[in-house]
Design an enzyme around this catalytic site. Sequence first.
Site, short mmCIF file in Angstrom:
data_model
loop_
_atom_site.label_atom_id
_atom_site.label_comp_id
_atom_site.label_asym_id
_atom_site.label_seq_id
_atom_site.Cartn_x
_atom_site.Cartn_y
_atom_site.Cartn_z
N SER A 149 41.96 40.92 33.68
CA SER A 149 41.99 39.81 34.63
C SER A 149 41.53 38.55 33.90
O SER A 149 40.38 38.47 33.45
CB SER A 149 41.05 40.09 35.80
OG SER A 149 40.73 38.87 36.43
N HIS A 159 46.70 40.28 34.40
CA HIS A 159 46.36 40.17 35.82
C HIS A 159 45.87 38.75 36.12
O HIS A 159 44.92 38.26 35.50
CB HIS A 159 45.27 41.19 36.15
CG HIS A 159 44.90 41.26 37.60
ND1 HIS A 159 45.57 42.04 38.52
CD2 HIS A 159 43.90 40.64 38.29
CE1 HIS A 159 45.00 41.91 39.70
NE2 HIS A 159 43.99 41.05 39.60
N ASP A 194 44.56 36.12 39.07
CA ASP A 194 43.96 36.03 40.40
C ASP A 194 44.18 34.64 40.99
O ASP A 194 43.67 33.65 40.46
CB ASP A 194 42.46 36.32 40.30
CG ASP A 194 42.20 37.78 39.95
OD1 ASP A 194 42.69 38.65 40.68
OD2 ASP A 194 41.53 38.03 38.93
N MET A 230 43.46 32.31 44.05
CA MET A 230 42.56 32.15 45.21
C MET A 230 42.71 30.73 45.76
O MET A 230 42.78 29.77 44.99
CB MET A 230 41.12 32.37 44.77
CG MET A 230 40.90 33.70 44.05
SD MET A 230 39.17 33.93 43.64
CE MET A 230 39.26 35.39 42.59
N HIS A 242 48.02 38.56 41.62
CA HIS A 242 47.22 39.04 42.77
C HIS A 242 46.91 37.83 43.65
O HIS A 242 46.08 37.00 43.29
CB HIS A 242 45.95 39.71 42.21
CG HIS A 242 44.96 40.11 43.26
ND1 HIS A 242 43.68 40.53 42.94
CD2 HIS A 242 45.04 40.17 44.62
CE1 HIS A 242 43.02 40.83 44.04
NE2 HIS A 242 43.82 40.60 45.08
N MET A 271 45.23 36.01 46.65
CA MET A 271 44.12 36.06 47.62
C MET A 271 44.17 34.74 48.38
O MET A 271 43.39 33.81 48.12
CB MET A 271 42.78 36.24 46.88
CG MET A 271 42.55 37.64 46.37
SD MET A 271 41.33 37.72 45.05
CE MET A 271 42.41 37.40 43.66
N MET A 316 40.98 47.21 46.16
CA MET A 316 39.84 46.42 45.67
C MET A 316 38.60 47.31 45.61
O MET A 316 38.25 47.98 46.59
CB MET A 316 39.55 45.24 46.60
CG MET A 316 40.61 44.14 46.61
SD MET A 316 41.08 43.51 44.99
CE MET A 316 39.53 42.83 44.41
N ASP A 359 40.88 47.34 41.21
CA ASP A 359 40.46 46.03 40.71
C ASP A 359 39.03 45.72 41.14
O ASP A 359 38.75 45.64 42.34
CB ASP A 359 41.43 44.97 41.28
CG ASP A 359 41.16 43.56 40.82
OD1 ASP A 359 40.28 43.35 39.96
OD2 ASP A 359 41.85 42.66 41.34
C1 DX5 Z 1 38.23 39.65 42.18
C2 DX5 Z 1 39.46 39.72 41.32
C3 DX5 Z 1 39.35 40.59 40.13
C4 DX5 Z 1 38.23 40.20 39.18
C5 DX5 Z 1 37.90 41.37 38.33
O1 DX5 Z 1 38.53 38.98 43.35
O2 DX5 Z 1 40.57 40.18 42.06
O3 DX5 Z 1 40.59 40.68 39.44
O4 DX5 Z 1 38.56 39.12 38.38
O5 DX5 Z 1 36.81 41.00 37.54
P1 DX5 Z 1 35.68 42.05 37.15
O6 DX5 Z 1 36.35 43.10 36.29
O7 DX5 Z 1 34.69 41.22 36.40
O8 DX5 Z 1 35.15 42.64 38.42
ZN ZN Z 2 42.45 40.68 40.98
#
Ligand code: DX5
Ligand code: ZN
Length: 214
Positions: A6, A31, A33, A35, A64, A66, A135, A173
């Site tokens: 990620s 990956h 993220d 947000m 991903h 969010m 998650m 994840d």
């Molecule tokens: C959290 C994300 C993850 C996160 C994982 O909302 O979806 O992808 O970045 O990071 P670690 O491995 O540090 O938990």
């Molecule tokens: Zn993620």
Amino acid sequence: MLVAPSILSADFGNLTNEVKAICSSGADLVHIDIMDGHFVPNLTIGPIVVSAIANSATKPLDIHLMVENNSFFVDMFAPLKPEYISFHIEEEKHPDRLIGKIRSLGIKPAIVLNPHTPPEAIEFLIAKLDMVLLMSVNPGFGGQKFIPSVLEKVKRLKSLIEKYNPNCLIEVDGGINNENISLLREVGVDIAVAGSYIFNHTEGYEYAISSLKG
Ligand code: DX5
Ligand code: ZN
């Protein structure tokens, strides 16, 4: 098991080199993220930065979402040709329609479940999915602690997958490191997402990723 670093924990001041480095250190997917500051209390990156990542990546992108308004963000990221776009079931009123839209754009659809959401919530969608992302932290931030109840969820999800769509992959994840990875392997997880474990590892990315692959 495949490993998807990620990039949330990467050095964003040196992002393109970070992406190149993980791709040449054994990453199977990148990956990303996304947000929006509404669905989760954090804000990350949009299509301009993801486009820079796509141009540096030599491995497929795993986006991903969010966010609120998933369909809007699918339109935003589809031109970057990710391998997967995953969206949260908790935020989608018309998941069946959105799965069809993602697939019609030539992208593999995936659904994400928050830690409290039971796998049965997507029982009648599994047949149409390429992947389910569970998650193992509350979404929003890297570096949180792994929630072990995800292991039981993987088992329950696996029996639904066997019934409806044996080709559907399981991704987990959040909070994954070299101590809990064997538990995920035992229950049959296909893809592990890891951010802080890989990017903060003192021995480097190649060592960190291979330590997760076992
Ligand atoms: C959290 C994300 C993850 C996160 C994982 O909302 O979806 O992808 O970045 O990071 P670690 O491995 O540090 O938990
Ligand atoms: Zn993620």
